[in-house]
Design an enzyme around this catalytic site. Structure first.
Site, PDB file in Angstrom:
ATOM      1  N   LYS A 141       7.324   3.866 -16.149  1.00 54.36           N
ATOM      2  CA  LYS A 141       6.886   5.207 -16.581  1.00 54.36           C
ATOM      3  C   LYS A 141       7.260   5.455 -18.044  1.00 54.36           C
ATOM      4  O   LYS A 141       6.528   6.136 -18.759  1.00 54.36           O
ATOM      5  CB  LYS A 141       7.486   6.309 -15.695  1.00 54.36           C
ATOM      6  CG  LYS A 141       7.010   6.265 -14.255  1.00 54.36           C
ATOM      7  CD  LYS A 141       5.810   7.152 -13.986  1.00 54.36           C
ATOM      8  CE  LYS A 141       5.304   6.917 -12.579  1.00 54.36           C
ATOM      9  NZ  LYS A 141       4.118   7.510 -12.140  1.00 54.36           N
ATOM     10  N   LYS A 156      -2.409  -0.726  -8.530  1.00 48.71           N
ATOM     11  CA  LYS A 156      -2.473   0.035  -7.278  1.00 48.71           C
ATOM     12  C   LYS A 156      -3.325   1.293  -7.448  1.00 48.71           C
ATOM     13  O   LYS A 156      -3.421   1.843  -8.551  1.00 48.71           O
ATOM     14  CB  LYS A 156      -1.072   0.371  -6.773  1.00 48.71           C
ATOM     15  CG  LYS A 156      -0.404   1.516  -7.454  1.00 48.71           C
ATOM     16  CD  LYS A 156       0.750   2.042  -6.600  1.00 48.71           C
ATOM     17  CE  LYS A 156       1.299   3.292  -7.261  1.00 48.71           C
ATOM     18  NZ  LYS A 156       1.835   4.264  -6.388  1.00 48.71           N
ATOM     19  N   LYS A 181      -3.198   8.307  -8.223  1.00 45.59           N
ATOM     20  CA  LYS A 181      -3.801   9.598  -8.573  1.00 45.59           C
ATOM     21  C   LYS A 181      -4.090   9.643 -10.061  1.00 45.59           C
ATOM     22  O   LYS A 181      -5.066  10.231 -10.504  1.00 45.59           O
ATOM     23  CB  LYS A 181      -2.839  10.747  -8.240  1.00 45.59           C
ATOM     24  CG  LYS A 181      -2.411  10.813  -6.807  1.00 45.59           C
ATOM     25  CD  LYS A 181      -1.532  12.043  -6.612  1.00 45.59           C
ATOM     26  CE  LYS A 181      -0.528  11.869  -5.508  1.00 45.59           C
ATOM     27  NZ  LYS A 181       0.788  11.406  -5.995  1.00 45.59           N
TER      28      LYS A 181
HETATM   29  N1  AQP Z   1      -2.060   2.658  -3.578  1.00 38.42           N
HETATM   30  C1  AQP Z   1      -1.212   2.972  -2.627  1.00 38.42           C
HETATM   31  N2  AQP Z   1      -1.204   2.298  -1.453  1.00 38.42           N
HETATM   32  C2  AQP Z   1      -0.336   2.634  -0.451  1.00 38.42           C
HETATM   33  N3  AQP Z   1       0.568   3.634  -0.559  1.00 38.42           N
HETATM   34  C3  AQP Z   1       0.587   4.341  -1.711  1.00 38.42           C
HETATM   35  N4  AQP Z   1       1.348   5.383  -2.137  1.00 38.42           N
HETATM   36  C4  AQP Z   1       0.971   5.726  -3.388  1.00 38.42           C
HETATM   37  N5  AQP Z   1      -0.025   4.932  -3.811  1.00 38.42           N
HETATM   38  C5  AQP Z   1      -0.293   4.049  -2.794  1.00 38.42           C
HETATM   39  C6  AQP Z   1       2.378   6.038  -1.344  1.00 38.42           C
HETATM   40  O1  AQP Z   1       2.106   7.442  -1.361  1.00 38.42           O
HETATM   41  C7  AQP Z   1       3.341   8.149  -1.292  1.00 38.42           C
HETATM   42  C8  AQP Z   1       3.372   9.292  -2.277  1.00 38.42           C
HETATM   43  O2  AQP Z   1       3.406   8.824  -3.557  1.00 38.42           O
HETATM   44  P1  AQP Z   1       3.811   9.764  -4.757  1.00 38.42           P
HETATM   45  O3  AQP Z   1       2.817  10.838  -4.911  1.00 38.42           O
HETATM   46  O4  AQP Z   1       5.201  10.255  -4.596  1.00 38.42           O
HETATM   47  O5  AQP Z   1       3.821   8.822  -5.993  1.00 38.42           O
HETATM   48  P2  AQP Z   1       3.101   7.496  -6.324  1.00 38.42           P
HETATM   49  O6  AQP Z   1       3.517   6.385  -5.432  1.00 38.42           O
HETATM   50  O7  AQP Z   1       3.372   7.313  -7.788  1.00 38.42           O
HETATM   51  O8  AQP Z   1       1.562   7.849  -6.050  1.00 38.42           O
HETATM   52  P3  AQP Z   1       0.357   7.700  -7.017  1.00 38.42           P
HETATM   53  O9  AQP Z   1      -0.885   8.026  -6.278  1.00 38.42           O
HETATM   54  O10 AQP Z   1       0.396   6.394  -7.745  1.00 38.42           O
HETATM   55  O11 AQP Z   1       0.621   8.894  -8.037  1.00 38.42           O
HETATM   56  P4  AQP Z   1       0.813   8.894  -9.609  1.00 38.42           P
HETATM   57  O12 AQP Z   1      -0.489   8.451 -10.178  1.00 38.42           O
HETATM   58  O13 AQP Z   1       1.120  10.328  -9.904  1.00 38.42           O
HETATM   59  O14 AQP Z   1       1.963   7.975  -9.954  1.00 38.42           O
HETATM   60  C9  AQP Z   1       4.472   7.138  -1.492  1.00 38.42           C
HETATM   61  O15 AQP Z   1       5.076   6.885  -0.232  1.00 38.42           O
HETATM   62  C10 AQP Z   1       3.756   5.902  -1.985  1.00 38.42           C
HETATM   63  O16 AQP Z   1       4.410   4.698  -1.582  1.00 38.42           O
END
Ligand code: AQP
Length: 328
Positions: free
Chosen positions: A113, A194, A197
């Site tokens: 990050k 991956k 969002k």
């Molecule tokens: N691509 C993914 N496949 C499976 N699980 C996923 N998770 C996130 N992306 C995937 C799981 O979703 C939960 C919530 O995640 P978060 O919102 O706390 O943060 P993150 O993992 O950083 O999710 P994003 O979508 O990638 O958000 P941004 O773009 O804001 O960083 C977690 O349990 C995660 O494992």
């Protein structure tokens, strides 16, 4: 009697997508049957990356709507917003005095990050795993459903619990990970990264229309350069991941056989993946539309959840203050 207490959180950083759904939210719903669950929209984590203040309430609301529409029953768990429970930040401060800078510097997420947001490498981003430890331990949760990427953070929570107990007496359990069974869903447009969002074009959100879902899966990248002999390309692998997450086992088996025989056609695989995703997302979208008609109900659910969470959090804080000598 439910087995143990669970804590899990999700950031209101954008539309909740099918990766979040199979990797977290769907599991949350299932876990409410076996565990006493605390589920949190972690807005205090989300503000560690750049954002616009006025957008945050809508983001929190949309995340709550998605999660409730995905089937979470707020009667069967405690569902709330992190910033409504100020004890999270208080416990984080106490834990800051136990966490080592060296350990935080080794955190992969911090390294990634701070690379991604070079202009804004703030202390909150650095301290993120300590706040996460406070989130979990405030409720003395014994089980934390996580993906593999979060194991390092959970290990720090365990370490903090051990340190606190060692210095101030037995107070916290060492939370154990429950690894999410589903594989990581990758970005549709860039399957070596991956689904996220924050990665434009990478995801299908839970509120997407059937037409959009079919279009996005139809356009998903399948060929990404030469592959090792007998290995699926990342894009094809991702389509199989989605199939395994959404379709019956026989369908997965059928396409695996096609793949092994060298007769796999994307023109057949992609519509099958889309059918499976659409079948699961259609009822979620319908429930979402119903709920969206009554926004007051969603806020009421979150307020009630925060009141229940605070009752537990306040007890832990009293105990922690006493043990740390911060109360006469
Ligand atoms: N691509 C993914 N496949 C499976 N699980 C996923 N998770 C996130 N992306 C995937 C799981 O979703 C939960 C919530 O995640 P978060 O919102 O706390 O943060 P993150 O993992 O950083 O999710 P994003 O979508 O990638 O958000 P941004 O773009 O804001 O960083 C977690 O349990 C995660 O494992």
């Amino acid at each position: 009697m439910k087995q143990a207490r669970v804590f899990s959180g999700i950031q209101p950083t954008g539309a909740i997508h099918i990766g979040n759904y199979v990797g977290a939210v769907r599991n949350w719903v299932r876990m409410t049957e076996r565990f006493e669950c605390f589920y949190c929209i972690v807005d205090l984590h989300a503000i560690t990356i750049p954002y616009e203040g006025p957008e945050m309430p809508a983001r929190v609301y949309e995340a709550a709507l998605d999660i409730l529409a995905a089937g979470l029953d707020p009667e069967k768990c405690v569902f709330f917003v992190q910033s409504y429970v100020p004890e999270h930040t208080e416990l984080c401060w106490y834990f800051n005095t136990l966490a080592s800078v060296g350990a935080l510097e080794r955190m992969t997420q911090f390294k990634e990050k701070s690379e991604q947001f070079r202009e804004n490498v703030n202390v909150g981003l650095f301290d993120y795993p300590v706040l996460q430890a406070a989130d979990i331990l405030l409720y003395k949760a014994g089980v934390v459903p996580v993906g593999e990427d979060q194991l390092q953070h959970l290990e720090l929570s365990r370490e903090i619990a051990r340190r606190f107990n060692g210095r101030f007496g037995d107070t916290f359990p060492e939370p154990k990970p429950e690894l999410t069974p589903a594989a990581r869903v990758m970005a549709l447009n860039e399957p070596t990264r991956k689904m996220s969002k924050s990665l434009t074009g990478s995801f299908i959100s839970l509120s997407e229309s059937e037409k959009e879902i079919r279009k996005k899966i139809g356009r998903a990248v399948t060929d990404s350069g030469p592959q090792a002999e007998g290995e699926k390309s990342p894009g094809v692998k991702n389509l199989f991941t989605l199939l395994a997450a959404f379709a019956p086992a026989e369908t997965v088996e059928y396409f695996e056989q096609q793949y092994q025989a060298g007769t796999l056609r994307y023109g057949e695989l992609k519509p099958a993946v889309a059918d499976a995703v659409v079948a699961e997302l259609n009822p979620i979208r319908e429930r979402r539309e119903q709920l969206a008609g009554k926004p007051g109900d969603v806020w009421e659910i979150l307020d009630a959840g925060a009141a229940r969470a605070r009752a537990v959090a306040a007890q832990t804080i009293v105990e922690v203050r006493e043990r740390m000598g911060l109360r006469r």
